[in-house]
Design a protein around this motif. Structure first.
Motif, mmCIF file in Angstrom:
data_model
loop_
_atom_site.group_PDB
_atom_site.id
_atom_site.type_symbol
_atom_site.label_atom_id
_atom_site.label_comp_id
_atom_site.label_asym_id
_atom_site.label_seq_id
_atom_site.Cartn_x
_atom_site.Cartn_y
_atom_site.Cartn_z
ATOM 1 N N VAL A 1 36.254 41.229 42.721
ATOM 2 C CA VAL A 1 37.691 40.940 42.708
ATOM 3 C C VAL A 1 38.288 41.425 41.396
ATOM 4 C CG1 VAL A 1 39.454 39.144 42.853
ATOM 5 C CG2 VAL A 1 37.345 38.909 44.179
ATOM 6 N N ALA A 2 39.229 42.321 41.507
ATOM 7 C CA ALA A 2 39.896 42.850 40.313
ATOM 8 C C ALA A 2 41.267 42.200 40.157
ATOM 9 C CB ALA A 2 40.050 44.368 40.418
ATOM 10 N N PHE A 3 41.706 42.096 38.907
ATOM 11 C CA PHE A 3 43.028 41.552 38.633
ATOM 12 C C PHE A 3 44.079 42.634 38.862
ATOM 13 C CE2 PHE A 3 40.289 38.855 35.884
ATOM 14 C CZ PHE A 3 40.566 37.645 36.500
ATOM 15 N N GLY A 4 45.092 42.294 39.644
ATOM 16 C CA GLY A 4 46.101 43.292 39.990
ATOM 17 C C GLY A 4 47.042 43.628 38.867
ATOM 18 N N GLN A 5 47.309 42.683 37.987
ATOM 19 C CA GLN A 5 48.270 42.912 36.913
ATOM 20 C C GLN A 5 47.590 43.418 35.637
ATOM 21 O OE1 GLN A 5 50.438 39.248 36.458
ATOM 22 N NE2 GLN A 5 51.258 39.288 38.549
ATOM 23 N N ALA A 6 46.523 42.730 35.237
ATOM 24 C CA ALA A 6 45.855 43.107 33.985
ATOM 25 C C ALA A 6 44.694 44.062 34.202
ATOM 26 C CB ALA A 6 45.347 41.845 33.275
ATOM 27 N N GLY A 7 44.290 44.275 35.448
ATOM 28 C CA GLY A 7 43.121 45.100 35.722
ATOM 29 C C GLY A 7 43.372 46.582 35.572
ATOM 30 N N THR A 8 42.336 47.308 35.164
ATOM 31 C CA THR A 8 42.430 48.763 35.052
ATOM 32 C C THR A 8 42.283 49.401 36.435
ATOM 33 O OG1 THR A 8 40.043 48.983 34.698
ATOM 34 C CG2 THR A 8 41.422 48.685 32.738
ATOM 35 N N ASP A 9 42.691 50.659 36.518
ATOM 36 C CA ASP A 9 42.595 51.369 37.799
ATOM 37 C C ASP A 9 41.151 51.491 38.254
ATOM 38 O OD1 ASP A 9 45.312 51.648 37.905
ATOM 39 O OD2 ASP A 9 45.337 53.660 37.008
ATOM 40 N N ILE A 10 40.233 51.720 37.321
ATOM 41 C CA ILE A 10 38.823 51.864 37.674
ATOM 42 C C ILE A 10 38.275 50.542 38.227
ATOM 43 C CG2 ILE A 10 36.507 52.291 36.753
ATOM 44 C CD1 ILE A 10 37.713 54.286 34.837
ATOM 45 N N ALA A 11 38.675 49.437 37.592
ATOM 46 C CA ALA A 11 38.226 48.129 38.074
ATOM 47 C C ALA A 11 38.749 47.871 39.485
ATOM 48 C CB ALA A 11 38.696 47.025 37.127
ATOM 49 N N LYS A 12 39.985 48.247 39.735
ATOM 50 C CA LYS A 12 40.566 48.044 41.066
ATOM 51 C C LYS A 12 39.852 48.896 42.113
ATOM 52 C CE LYS A 12 45.160 46.994 39.192
ATOM 53 N NZ LYS A 12 46.567 47.463 39.079
ATOM 54 N N GLU A 13 39.548 50.125 41.751
ATOM 55 C CA GLU A 13 38.858 51.010 42.690
ATOM 56 C C GLU A 13 37.437 50.533 42.983
ATOM 57 O OE1 GLU A 13 39.009 54.859 41.002
ATOM 58 O OE2 GLU A 13 41.186 55.102 41.257
ATOM 59 N N SER A 14 36.838 49.834 42.024
ATOM 60 C CA SER A 14 35.450 49.377 42.186
ATOM 61 C C SER A 14 35.351 48.042 42.914
ATOM 62 C CB SER A 14 34.784 49.247 40.816
ATOM 63 O OG SER A 14 34.832 50.472 40.099
ATOM 64 N N SER A 15 36.460 47.386 43.127
ATOM 65 C CA SER A 15 36.440 46.048 43.724
ATOM 66 C C SER A 15 36.722 46.102 45.220
ATOM 67 C CB SER A 15 37.484 45.160 43.038
ATOM 68 O OG SER A 15 38.783 45.670 43.274
ATOM 69 N N LYS A 16 36.422 44.988 45.890
ATOM 70 C CA LYS A 16 36.724 44.868 47.317
ATOM 71 C C LYS A 16 38.050 44.152 47.536
ATOM 72 C CE LYS A 16 31.965 44.956 49.035
ATOM 73 N NZ LYS A 16 31.306 45.254 47.769
#
Length: 425
Positions: free
Chosen positions: A119-134
């Motif tokens: 689970v990546a954070f939508g506001q504080a998360g980086t693009d890479i973290a978002k791409e790596s999460s479900k």
């Protein structure tokens, strides 16, 4: 200096404990700060072994010792780096844990990919973290995760309610039609009747299940196993019991009218041999074909039509019993709890749909045009008494099955639930 704690986070932690979900704080902060924050949100413990920092974790002699510390219920990991997070995921997976891991930085991308639910954070998360999460949180809040767990359990519960209603009701229809054919009695329901039943009790009542009331104890249950099937042996048995009652009741009232039901219409009662060999009626002896007229039906010229056009009354009884039993089954499926604690009006949409269906059925019975179209006849008060007699025991049967179901269920998750697995539902 200390991090800001969102309002409601302590309640969310308590909800996780009740739900059997183990929450672990993994942070880069110092052990003292992490413990202080943990205590303020309900993750504190008098046992110091529940708190581990990254250096201490690295110095443990082997992976077996690390796995032991994790399995024993470690709550807070401080001074960790992404490597430690990755190690934790790899240690917990063989223990059968379903891991939901949150992250936002580039360095946490690998951990998010390794966990079952990253689970990546939508506001504080980086693009890479978002791409790596479900999953991506629109609001960077742990409370949103807990809310999603609750919603997942509600959806799963509603699916179960729908399956119980639809499967058991269809089993009843199959039993009624199949055994009528096996026994050799006249066809109890025509294709038009079955079409009406499928629309009235299968299609329409399936929609209101999404409006089912939330089970008050939905978050007090232990998490399901990730490989747990949607149905169990007990659920299949329960479906069969309900279906058998529906099918047998539909069949019995049809046969009862022909063989035992003395009513104001003065129809002729026949024997078991006659109803099961009705196709041989033309070759019967004259005394066996002594059929009296009833209602608007005249059998003087063709006594054997008693089993074709003359079956309109028993068919109407069977159709009505089947419809009402399946509506009761839909109402009984609203909740796993007794109708005493969770009455039908807790789902007003279901009550409206059921009421509308019953009104439509009354129109079919008492409006001449519809009555002719469906091949049914109006029912007298005495007929309704028989229908009620078949339906009341069904309510008791549903309540008994719910009682047994409650006895077979596992006790609610203990509090605090420090050894449980994290699942979405």
């Amino acid at each position: 200096m200390r991090n800001h704690i969102l309002p409601g986070i302590e309640h969310a932690i308590d909800m996780c404990k009740l739900a059997g979900i183990r929450v672990i704080m993994v942070t880069g902060d110092s052990k003292e700060l992490a413990v202080a924050i943990g205590n303020s949100i309900g993750l504190g413990s008098a046992d110091e072994t529940k708190f581990i920092d990254g250096k201490e974790f690295t110095l443990l002699p082997d992976e077996g010792e690390r796995a032991k510390r994790v399995k024993e219920g470690a709550l807070i990991f401080s001074r960790v780096d992404p490597k430690h997070k990755s190690d934790l995921v790899q240690i917990m997976k063989p223990q059968g844990e379903i891991i939901l891991l949150t992250g936002k930085s580039v360095h946490e991308a690998q951990c998010l990919r390794q966990s079952q639910i990253g689970v990546a954070f939508g506001q504080a998360g980086t693009d890479i973290a978002k791409e790596s999460s479900k999953l991506i949180l629109k609001e960077d809040s742990f409370i949103s995760i807990v809310d999603s767990v609750k919603e997942g359990r509600i959806i799963y519960s509603n699916i179960h309610a729908f399956l119980k209603s639809i499967i058991s009701s269809n089993i009843g229809e199959i039993i009624a039609v199949f055994f009528a054919s096996v026994l050799g009695i006249p066809e109890i329901l025509t294709s038009v009747h079955l079409l009406w039943i499928n629309i009235a009790t299968d299609s329409l009542p399936s929609i209101p299940f999404i409006f089912n009331p939330v089970d008050p104890g939905i978050m007090n249950k232990k998490p399901r196993k990730y490989d747990e099937p949607l149905t169990s042996n007990w659920l299949i048995t329960k479906y069969l019991i309900i279906g058998v009652y529906i099918g047998i009741a539909t069949l019995l009232i049809f046969m009862q009218w022909y063989m035992f039901m003395e009513s104001d219409d003065l129809h002729t009662l026949i024997s078991w041999d006659q109803i099961t060999s009705w196709t041989a009626c033309p070759s019967w002896k004259p005394e066996s074909k002594n059929i009296s007229n009833y209602g608007s039906f005249n059998f003087t010229s063709n006594p054997c039509s008693y089993f074709s056009i003359g079956k309109a009354k028993p068919t109407t009884l069977s159709l009505t019993v089947l419809l009402i039993l399946e509506m009761i089954n839909s109402i009984g499926s609203i909740s796993e709890h007794s109708l005493i604690y969770m009455p039908p009006w807790t789902n007003p949409v279901m009550c409206f749909v059921i009421g509308s269906i019953f009104f439509a059925h009354l129109c079919i019975l008492y409006v001449p045009f519809l009555r002719t179209l469906f091949g049914v006849v109006p029912l007298a008060v005495s007929d309704w008494m028989w229908i009620i007699a078949y339906c009341l025991p069904f309510i008791a049967l549903i309540e008994i099955l719910k009682l047994i179901d409650g006895m077979k269920k596992e006790p609610p998750a203990a509090k605090p639930a420090e050894g449980e697995k994290l699942k979405l539902s």
